[in-house]
Design a protein around this motif. Structure first.
Motif, PDB file in Angstrom:
ATOM      1  N   MET A  19       0.671  -1.249  -0.080  1.00 22.48           N
ATOM      2  CA  MET A  19      -0.001   0.085   0.053  1.00 22.48           C
ATOM      3  C   MET A  19       0.827   1.273   0.214  1.00 22.48           C
ATOM      4  SD  MET A  19      -2.897  -1.058   2.527  1.00 22.48           S
ATOM      5  CE  MET A  19      -1.735  -1.137   4.236  1.00 22.48           C
ATOM      6  N   THR A  20       0.395   2.290  -0.756  1.00 19.18           N
ATOM      7  CA  THR A  20       1.168   3.498  -0.626  1.00 19.18           C
ATOM      8  C   THR A  20       0.075   4.853  -0.300  1.00 19.18           C
ATOM      9  OG1 THR A  20       1.027   3.488  -3.181  1.00 19.18           O
ATOM     10  CG2 THR A  20       2.850   2.768  -2.260  1.00 19.18           C
ATOM     11  N   ASN A  21       0.664   5.890  -0.050  1.00 20.75           N
ATOM     12  CA  ASN A  21      -0.461   6.930   0.043  1.00 20.75           C
ATOM     13  C   ASN A  21      -0.859   7.596  -0.946  1.00 20.75           C
ATOM     14  OD1 ASN A  21       0.101   7.193   2.939  1.00 20.75           O
ATOM     15  ND2 ASN A  21       1.929   8.374   2.658  1.00 20.75           N
ATOM     16  N   TRP A  22      -2.133   7.873  -1.086  1.00 14.83           N
ATOM     17  CA  TRP A  22      -2.777   8.149  -2.397  1.00 14.83           C
ATOM     18  C   TRP A  22      -2.683   7.420  -3.617  1.00 14.83           C
ATOM     19  CZ3 TRP A  22      -5.558  11.664  -0.347  1.00 14.83           C
ATOM     20  CH2 TRP A  22      -5.054  12.574   0.585  1.00 14.83           C
ATOM     21  N   GLN A  23      -2.801   6.022  -3.049  1.00 19.23           N
ATOM     22  CA  GLN A  23      -2.647   4.824  -4.339  1.00 19.23           C
ATOM     23  C   GLN A  23      -3.905   4.708  -4.921  1.00 19.23           C
ATOM     24  OE1 GLN A  23      -1.294   1.341  -2.465  1.00 19.23           O
ATOM     25  NE2 GLN A  23      -1.788   0.124  -4.336  1.00 19.23           N
ATOM     26  N   LEU A  24      -3.676   4.628  -6.476  1.00 18.83           N
ATOM     27  CA  LEU A  24      -4.899   4.729  -7.353  1.00 18.83           C
ATOM     28  C   LEU A  24      -5.282   3.143  -7.735  1.00 18.83           C
ATOM     29  CD1 LEU A  24      -3.828   7.765  -9.680  1.00 18.83           C
ATOM     30  CD2 LEU A  24      -5.728   7.674  -7.950  1.00 18.83           C
ATOM     31  N   GLY A  25      -4.037   2.465  -7.942  1.00 18.07           N
ATOM     32  CA  GLY A  25      -4.299   1.180  -8.236  1.00 18.07           C
ATOM     33  C   GLY A  25      -4.662  -0.057  -7.104  1.00 18.07           C
ATOM     34  N   PHE A  26      -4.619  -1.255  -7.432  1.00 14.22           N
ATOM     35  CA  PHE A  26      -4.848  -2.261  -6.274  1.00 14.22           C
ATOM     36  C   PHE A  26      -3.505  -2.368  -5.481  1.00 14.22           C
ATOM     37  CE2 PHE A  26      -7.648  -4.447  -9.539  1.00 14.22           C
ATOM     38  CZ  PHE A  26      -8.681  -4.069  -9.129  1.00 14.22           C
ATOM     39  N   GLN A  27      -3.719  -2.941  -4.406  1.00 14.65           N
ATOM     40  CA  GLN A  27      -2.786  -3.321  -3.638  1.00 14.65           C
ATOM     41  C   GLN A  27      -1.890  -4.585  -4.157  1.00 14.65           C
ATOM     42  OE1 GLN A  27      -3.950  -4.264   0.525  1.00 14.65           O
ATOM     43  NE2 GLN A  27      -5.246  -2.411   0.609  1.00 14.65           N
ATOM     44  N   ARG A  28      -0.587  -4.816  -3.683  1.00 15.58           N
ATOM     45  CA  ARG A  28       0.306  -5.862  -4.438  1.00 15.58           C
ATOM     46  C   ARG A  28      -0.365  -7.273  -3.962  1.00 15.58           C
ATOM     47  NH1 ARG A  28       3.962  -8.565  -1.860  1.00 15.58           N
ATOM     48  NH2 ARG A  28       4.151  -7.045  -0.142  1.00 15.58           N
ATOM     49  N   SER A  29      -0.650  -7.930  -5.214  1.00 19.97           N
ATOM     50  CA  SER A  29      -1.341  -9.221  -4.995  1.00 19.97           C
ATOM     51  C   SER A  29      -0.311 -10.272  -4.393  1.00 19.97           C
ATOM     52  CB  SER A  29      -1.519  -9.689  -6.315  1.00 19.97           C
ATOM     53  OG  SER A  29      -1.986 -11.088  -6.474  1.00 19.97           O
ATOM     54  N   VAL A  30      -0.828 -11.268  -3.371  1.00 19.21           N
ATOM     55  CA  VAL A  30      -0.080 -12.240  -2.921  1.00 19.21           C
ATOM     56  C   VAL A  30      -0.816 -13.343  -2.982  1.00 19.21           C
ATOM     57  CG1 VAL A  30       1.034 -10.660  -1.289  1.00 19.21           C
ATOM     58  CG2 VAL A  30      -1.315 -11.669  -0.498  1.00 19.21           C
ATOM     59  N   THR A  31      -1.992 -13.629  -3.920  1.00 16.13           N
ATOM     60  CA  THR A  31      -2.674 -14.705  -4.111  1.00 16.13           C
ATOM     61  C   THR A  31      -2.818 -14.888  -5.672  1.00 16.13           C
ATOM     62  OG1 THR A  31      -4.845 -13.950  -4.083  1.00 16.13           O
ATOM     63  CG2 THR A  31      -3.837 -14.661  -1.988  1.00 16.13           C
ATOM     64  N   GLU A  32      -3.141 -16.146  -6.153  1.00 15.45           N
ATOM     65  CA  GLU A  32      -3.324 -16.210  -7.416  1.00 15.45           C
ATOM     66  C   GLU A  32      -4.530 -15.890  -7.978  1.00 15.45           C
ATOM     67  OE1 GLU A  32      -3.930 -20.233 -10.306  1.00 15.45           O
ATOM     68  OE2 GLU A  32      -2.999 -20.532  -8.675  1.00 15.45           O
ATOM     69  N   VAL A  33      -5.717 -15.762  -6.910  1.00 14.55           N
ATOM     70  CA  VAL A  33      -6.726 -15.404  -7.300  1.00 14.55           C
ATOM     71  C   VAL A  33      -6.744 -13.770  -7.612  1.00 14.55           C
ATOM     72  CG1 VAL A  33      -9.249 -14.573  -6.351  1.00 14.55           C
ATOM     73  CG2 VAL A  33      -8.376 -16.863  -6.119  1.00 14.55           C
ATOM     74  N   MET A  34      -6.211 -12.947  -6.879  1.00 15.60           N
ATOM     75  CA  MET A  34      -5.848 -11.569  -6.926  1.00 15.60           C
ATOM     76  C   MET A  34      -5.034 -11.273  -8.165  1.00 15.60           C
ATOM     77  SD  MET A  34      -6.840  -8.782  -5.774  1.00 15.60           S
ATOM     78  CE  MET A  34      -6.463  -6.931  -6.248  1.00 15.60           C
ATOM     79  N   ASP A  35      -4.178 -12.073  -8.494  1.00 18.38           N
ATOM     80  CA  ASP A  35      -3.653 -12.024  -9.856  1.00 18.38           C
ATOM     81  C   ASP A  35      -4.461 -12.087 -10.914  1.00 18.38           C
ATOM     82  OD1 ASP A  35      -1.124 -12.023  -8.530  1.00 18.38           O
ATOM     83  OD2 ASP A  35      -0.594 -14.222  -8.978  1.00 18.38           O
ATOM     84  N   ASP A  36      -5.286 -12.702 -11.014  1.00 19.15           N
ATOM     85  CA  ASP A  36      -6.531 -12.710 -11.952  1.00 19.15           C
ATOM     86  C   ASP A  36      -7.277 -11.680 -11.874  1.00 19.15           C
ATOM     87  OD1 ASP A  36      -5.427 -15.358 -12.570  1.00 19.15           O
ATOM     88  OD2 ASP A  36      -6.889 -16.641 -11.916  1.00 19.15           O
ATOM     89  N   ILE A  37      -7.734 -11.217 -10.618  1.00 21.38           N
ATOM     90  CA  ILE A  37      -8.529 -10.294 -10.599  1.00 21.38           C
ATOM     91  C   ILE A  37      -7.891  -8.749 -11.261  1.00 21.38           C
ATOM     92  CG2 ILE A  37      -9.459  -8.383  -9.073  1.00 21.38           C
ATOM     93  CD1 ILE A  37      -9.988 -10.697  -7.280  1.00 21.38           C
ATOM     94  N   THR A  38      -6.439  -8.733 -10.835  1.00 24.74           N
ATOM     95  CA  THR A  38      -5.430  -7.660 -11.332  1.00 24.74           C
ATOM     96  C   THR A  38      -5.593  -7.748 -13.115  1.00 24.74           C
ATOM     97  OG1 THR A  38      -4.268  -7.543  -9.415  1.00 24.74           O
ATOM     98  CG2 THR A  38      -3.367  -6.489 -11.587  1.00 24.74           C
ATOM     99  N   TRP A  39      -5.202  -8.983 -13.373  1.00 29.69           N
ATOM    100  CA  TRP A  39      -5.295  -8.954 -14.727  1.00 29.69           C
ATOM    101  C   TRP A  39      -6.670  -8.466 -15.505  1.00 29.69           C
ATOM    102  CZ3 TRP A  39      -8.272 -11.958 -18.229  1.00 29.69           C
ATOM    103  CH2 TRP A  39      -7.917 -12.152 -19.514  1.00 29.69           C
ATOM    104  N   PHE A  40      -7.694  -9.323 -14.910  1.00 31.77           N
ATOM    105  CA  PHE A  40      -9.165  -8.830 -15.726  1.00 31.77           C
ATOM    106  C   PHE A  40      -9.354  -7.439 -15.707  1.00 31.77           C
ATOM    107  CE2 PHE A  40     -13.906  -8.664 -15.067  1.00 31.77           C
ATOM    108  CZ  PHE A  40     -13.960  -9.460 -16.448  1.00 31.77           C
ATOM    109  N   ASN A  41      -8.905  -6.756 -14.597  1.00 33.69           N
ATOM    110  CA  ASN A  41      -9.031  -5.312 -14.188  1.00 33.69           C
ATOM    111  C   ASN A  41      -8.332  -4.546 -15.697  1.00 33.69           C
ATOM    112  OD1 ASN A  41      -9.519  -2.641 -12.770  1.00 33.69           O
ATOM    113  ND2 ASN A  41      -7.531  -2.707 -12.829  1.00 33.69           N
TER     114      ASN A  41
END
Length: 303
Positions: A19-41
């Motif tokens: 996480m970073t201040n005033w972050q626009l994108g997603f948090q850093r992914s640490v699971t395979e499901v979140m990898d797929d969500i990031t890709w789909f986005n």
């Protein structure tokens, strides 16, 4: 959510949970499901961008080519069969292209694979309770409340500093409105089945970096899963409006090594506070060893 990070070191947050201040994108992914969500986005963003640019181009063409100045005598065309077919078929094809990976992702989130352990998360107004339900874990249950004072900045800082001192970490590792007194501790590289319910009103268990978001409903047991591949502390929040302190109902998941988890789980059945102290000491020792190894590599490289 960025506003909740005020007063917290950006570098420290980035190192811990992406996480970073005033972050626009997603948090850093640490699971395979979140990898797929990031890709789909990203995939849908590309499609939306292309459509937006195409519509903008059509508007510009229409304004210039079919203006009153360019066409003193208005066209009497009533319809165009090919255009009508195109603007019906093309959107259908676009929706199909979006739907296929969307359905695959939804199935992946809901289809729980063979799991290694089960944890039950119970929502209350306004905190979470966690129960380790597997055999060998004993009757391990604890409540997890936010650290700090949301109404008094000075009291909030003092309370978080006290917790940081007790844990032997910097205050940056006790982020405002996100840190809790008792983290949910899980082992790395382990498939965890998460059962979620509520004791009062509807809550929602959301952990962005793991791609988790599931409702906690009174009288119902919902299930999801995650498999964290990195150690660290990851933060989420209740994501269903549940009352006056809804904004102060954070979630903290501490992912540790399997050996650290086994040691913690054994000690926690007798004394949770002592187990947490030992866990923090073990994490600090591991960090020192890792930093020492990095310093040696830098020294060797300099030579």
């Amino acid at each position: 959510m960025a506003a909740t990070f005020a007063g917290v070191s950006t570098a420290a947050l980035a190192a811990e949970s992406g996480m970073t201040n005033w972050q626009l994108g997603f948090q850093r992914s640490v699971t395979e499901v979140m990898d797929d969500i990031t890709w789909f986005n990203s995939f849908t963003l590309i499609i939306i961008t292309v459509i937006t640019l195409f519509v903008l181009a059509l508007l510009i063409v229409c304004m210039s080519r079919f203006s009153a100045k360019a066409n003193p005598v208005p066209s009497r065309t009533s319809h165009n069969t090919m255009i009508e077919v195109a603007w019906t078929v093309v959107p259908i094809l676009i929706l199909v292209v979006i739907a296929i990976p969307s359905f695959r992702l939804l199935y992946k989130q809901l289809d729980i694979p063979e799991y290694d352990m089960t944890i039950k998360a119970i929502g209350y107004q306004w905190y979470w309770g966690y129960e380790y339900t597997d055999e060998g874990m004993g009757e391990l249950y604890f409540d997890s409340l936010m650290v700090g004072d949301s109404s008094d900045p000075a009291a909030d800082l003092a309370e978080r500093q006290e917790v940081a001192d007790a844990r032997g970490v910097s205050i940056a590792e006790v982020p405002r409105l996100l840190a809790v007194d008792y983290d949910l501790v899980v082992p790395v590289d382990t498939t965890v089945r998460l059962q979620v319910t509520s004791e009062d009103v509807i809550h929602a268990f959301a952990m962005p970096s793991m791609g988790l978001k599931i409702d906690a409903i009174p009288g119902r047991l919902n299930e999801t899963w995650f498999h964290a591949r990195e150690e660290g502390v990851f933060y989420g929040q209740c994501s269903e409006l549940c009352g006056k302190d809804h904004a102060f109902m954070p979630i903290a998941v501490r992912v540790v090594s399997k050996d650290q988890f086994q040691t913690w789980a054994s000690a926690a059945q007798d004394d949770l506070d002592t187990a947490n102290e030992q866990l923090m000491a073990s994490i600090a020792d591991a960090k020192k060893v890792a930093e020492s190894g990095q310093n040696e590599e830098v020294s060797v490289a300099a030579k």
